[in-house]
Structures are given as structure tokens and as C-alpha cells.
Design a protein around this motif. Sequence first.
Motif, mmCIF file in Angstrom:
data_model
loop_
_atom_site.group_PDB
_atom_site.id
_atom_site.type_symbol
_atom_site.label_atom_id
_atom_site.label_comp_id
_atom_site.label_asym_id
_atom_site.label_seq_id
_atom_site.Cartn_x
_atom_site.Cartn_y
_atom_site.Cartn_z
ATOM 1 N N TYR A 1 -6.486 57.144 68.738
ATOM 2 C CA TYR A 1 -6.618 57.960 67.533
ATOM 3 C C TYR A 1 -7.539 59.145 67.792
ATOM 4 O O TYR A 1 -7.223 60.278 67.402
ATOM 5 C CB TYR A 1 -7.162 57.140 66.364
ATOM 6 C CG TYR A 1 -7.431 58.010 65.153
ATOM 7 C CD1 TYR A 1 -6.402 58.368 64.297
ATOM 8 C CD2 TYR A 1 -8.706 58.538 64.904
ATOM 9 C CE1 TYR A 1 -6.626 59.207 63.217
ATOM 10 C CE2 TYR A 1 -8.937 59.374 63.831
ATOM 11 C CZ TYR A 1 -7.897 59.714 62.986
ATOM 12 O OH TYR A 1 -8.120 60.560 61.937
ATOM 13 N N LEU A 21 -5.822 62.100 69.463
ATOM 14 C CA LEU A 21 -4.681 62.761 68.835
ATOM 15 C C LEU A 21 -5.013 64.207 68.471
ATOM 16 O O LEU A 21 -6.159 64.519 68.097
ATOM 17 C CB LEU A 21 -4.281 62.028 67.555
ATOM 18 C CG LEU A 21 -3.539 60.707 67.686
ATOM 19 C CD1 LEU A 21 -3.417 60.053 66.319
ATOM 20 C CD2 LEU A 21 -2.157 60.914 68.308
ATOM 21 N N GLN A 71 -5.410 67.349 66.110
ATOM 22 C CA GLN A 71 -5.835 67.354 64.716
ATOM 23 C C GLN A 71 -4.641 67.439 63.769
ATOM 24 O O GLN A 71 -4.642 66.822 62.690
ATOM 25 C CB GLN A 71 -6.794 68.515 64.455
ATOM 26 C CG GLN A 71 -7.422 68.492 63.071
ATOM 27 C CD GLN A 71 -8.223 67.215 62.821
ATOM 28 O OE1 GLN A 71 -9.036 66.809 63.653
ATOM 29 N NE2 GLN A 71 -8.008 66.585 61.665
ATOM 30 N N LYS A 113 -3.409 63.979 63.305
ATOM 31 C CA LYS A 113 -4.335 63.221 62.460
ATOM 32 C C LYS A 113 -4.140 63.565 60.993
ATOM 33 O O LYS A 113 -4.124 62.679 60.121
ATOM 34 C CB LYS A 113 -5.779 63.504 62.874
ATOM 35 C CG LYS A 113 -6.186 62.937 64.225
ATOM 36 C CD LYS A 113 -7.633 63.288 64.540
ATOM 37 C CE LYS A 113 -8.063 62.737 65.883
ATOM 38 N NZ LYS A 113 -9.444 63.113 66.224
ATOM 39 N N ASP A 114 -3.978 64.848 60.709
ATOM 40 C CA ASP A 114 -3.779 65.274 59.324
ATOM 41 C C ASP A 114 -2.453 64.734 58.781
ATOM 42 O O ASP A 114 -2.368 64.331 57.617
ATOM 43 C CB ASP A 114 -3.791 66.797 59.231
ATOM 44 C CG ASP A 114 -5.150 67.395 59.553
ATOM 45 O OD1 ASP A 114 -6.162 66.664 59.491
ATOM 46 O OD2 ASP A 114 -5.201 68.601 59.884
ATOM 47 N N GLU A 126 -2.778 60.728 58.131
ATOM 48 C CA GLU A 126 -3.993 60.224 57.500
ATOM 49 C C GLU A 126 -3.709 59.293 56.325
ATOM 50 O O GLU A 126 -4.370 58.262 56.166
ATOM 51 C CB GLU A 126 -4.865 61.393 57.034
ATOM 52 C CG GLU A 126 -6.144 60.993 56.318
ATOM 53 C CD GLU A 126 -7.152 60.293 57.236
ATOM 54 O OE1 GLU A 126 -8.003 59.549 56.717
ATOM 55 O OE2 GLU A 126 -7.080 60.504 58.465
ATOM 56 N N VAL A 173 -3.557 54.538 59.547
ATOM 57 C CA VAL A 173 -4.897 54.832 60.070
ATOM 58 C C VAL A 173 -5.897 54.126 59.165
ATOM 59 O O VAL A 173 -5.828 54.251 57.942
ATOM 60 C CB VAL A 173 -5.188 56.349 60.069
ATOM 61 C CG1 VAL A 173 -6.605 56.618 60.556
ATOM 62 C CG2 VAL A 173 -4.180 57.090 60.923
ATOM 63 N N LYS A 217 -12.430 55.359 63.288
ATOM 64 C CA LYS A 217 -11.046 55.325 62.839
ATOM 65 C C LYS A 217 -10.149 54.819 63.974
ATOM 66 O O LYS A 217 -10.390 55.073 65.150
ATOM 67 C CB LYS A 217 -10.592 56.700 62.371
ATOM 68 C CG LYS A 217 -11.143 57.080 61.002
ATOM 69 C CD LYS A 217 -10.462 58.311 60.442
ATOM 70 C CE LYS A 217 -10.917 58.575 59.005
ATOM 71 N NZ LYS A 217 -10.249 59.767 58.442
ATOM 72 N N LEU A 252 -5.817 53.702 64.930
ATOM 73 C CA LEU A 252 -4.418 53.512 64.575
ATOM 74 C C LEU A 252 -4.167 52.032 64.326
ATOM 75 O O LEU A 252 -4.753 51.173 64.991
ATOM 76 C CB LEU A 252 -3.504 53.999 65.702
ATOM 77 C CG LEU A 252 -3.489 55.493 65.997
ATOM 78 C CD1 LEU A 252 -2.678 55.770 67.257
ATOM 79 C CD2 LEU A 252 -2.914 56.259 64.813
#
Length: 309
Positions: free
Chosen positions: A149, A152, A154, A157-158, A161, A196, A205, A207
Motif C-alpha cells: 500500500y 502505490l 497516490q 491510493k485516492d 481509499e 484499504v 494503512k 491493503l
Amino acid sequence: MSTLNIRKITPTFGAEITGIDLNQPLTPEQEADIVSAIAEYGVCVYPNTGLTDQTHIWFSRMFGNLWTIGGQGTRLSRFDYPHLFEAGNLTPEGGISTDEMARKRRAGDRLWHTDSSFTKERTTYSLLLAHEVPAEGGETGFADMRGAYGALPQAMKDRIEHLEAEHSYLYSRSLAGFPVTEEEVENGMIARHKLVHTHPGSGRKSLYIASHALRITGMAKEEGRALIKELLDFGTQPQFTFNHYWKPGDLVIWDNFCTMHRGGEYDDIHHRRDMRRTTVMAYPPPPVVMDPRFKDRFDPAQFEAMVDA
């Protein structure tokens, strides 16, 4: 100062731990060190433990209440204790299982997965003990979902999320060739979990994915499965993984909330693999109201009776 001798397996993930006898009562400081180690490293290998079924269960209870093995239909157990899960290739009588349906079911263990993600309750730790191992093969691979995670882009990630995945045991078996229809998958147990989440042991954080992940909630089926595959492929790159090659007496503990794992190939027709697992439940003990199907999984009388025997 830690009571444990710790050797890192990779710079950030996995550790081999020695210098402690897991068959003996542990001090509060030792217990705290063991819990801290699994929180930090995700996977902890304890070689040559000498654990028996009883001490395996006794030690496992340190982490919480254990999943007891019930409701397996006509499948019998070769163990005296319901806390032990058969993770090898043996029959209830102790011989090598050559049943093709059983072999196809076990084939799903070769896929990257997280134990019990297909249940609403989930499990925190798995503790797998080797009693007999094949001459070659049969290793277990582990993958670091916190590290994956963190690496990854960004934008990804966004994107993920606030997504949720739906997990099914039957779906992962179908991927491995077990004869299951799509209708049977849809009518079976399906559990929904965040893609997540914040790992409770470290605050990082992570996965939470697996081959059990059937789809992404609210996303077109093929788009969701493509995303799951992309994340699985990313998280199982060499920089996030290592293999453990078993020896009898090895105990490996892994945290299902921040890792994935998979079994390695071996000649399961001609070589014995006797592996026994305890699994720690994620939800708290009574008086919490539970689904009555699982009430036996928190029966302290079972454990006390075993200890007093």
C-alpha cells in the motif's frame, strides 16, 4: 530489553525469532514482546519449537479466542481438538489423501489469499505448525500488504481509499479449478470488507485483498476484477514477498490484517505434508452477541477441559 532474538528476513517484513521456549509459561514481558514482533514484522518464524498439539493451542490462546473447526459437513478431523485446522494433505486416518475433489479444493491454497476474509467476523492471526514436510516444494509465500500500500502511486491510493471488496471462499476455489457454479458462489457466504484499512497493530494503512475477493462493491464486475488483479499483481512483486521453506517443528505466525500468503507446489500424491493451524478470531469474546452459527467458537469450557485433561 527484548527477550527475543530477532533476525529480519527482509529489511522491513518478516522475522525469524529464537531464544524463547513456547512450550513454557511466558512472562507478561515475553508476551508483550511477541505481540510487538508480529505487529512490526507481519510474519514471525519460530524454528524448531517442539510444540505439541496441546502446547500449540495453549500458546495460540495468548493472542485471543480461537476459531474452532465445526460445520465442515461430512469432513472428519484427525485431531483430538476442534481448535486445529488440517492444512496438509492427509486423511482423517492419517494417510495421504488422493481424492481428486479434495486435491482440487486444496489447489485454492496456492493462490494468494488472506485467511477468513470471506467471513464477516474475520481472523487476526494464523499460527501454522509443521509436523511433516515433503522432500521438496510445499513452501509458503508471504506478501507485505502494508509495504505494498505504501508503494502505490497516490492516484491509486485516492482511487481505492473508500472502496469495498466482497469475498467468497467458493469464488477462490473456482479460480483454482474446483467445480463451482456462479450461482453457487452467489448463494454462498459472501463478506464485505474495506479494500484499504488501518492495521490495528501498527497504525499503518494496509491493503486487504485476496483471491477470495469476488468483486468491488458498486463497480462493474469486469472492472472490479481487473482492479483486484492489478492490486494483487502489484502487492506480490518480489520486493514485497518472501518464501518460507519448512522444517518439522517450525511455527509461523502471520497477521491476516496486513499480509497475504500462498502455498507452494509439491508432489501431494507421493509426499506427506502434515501441517496444523490454529486461527485467532478478530471479534471480542462474550458477552458480545454473536451469530448462533459460531457460538462454539467462543466456548471457554472447551479450552479449560483440554487443559485439565
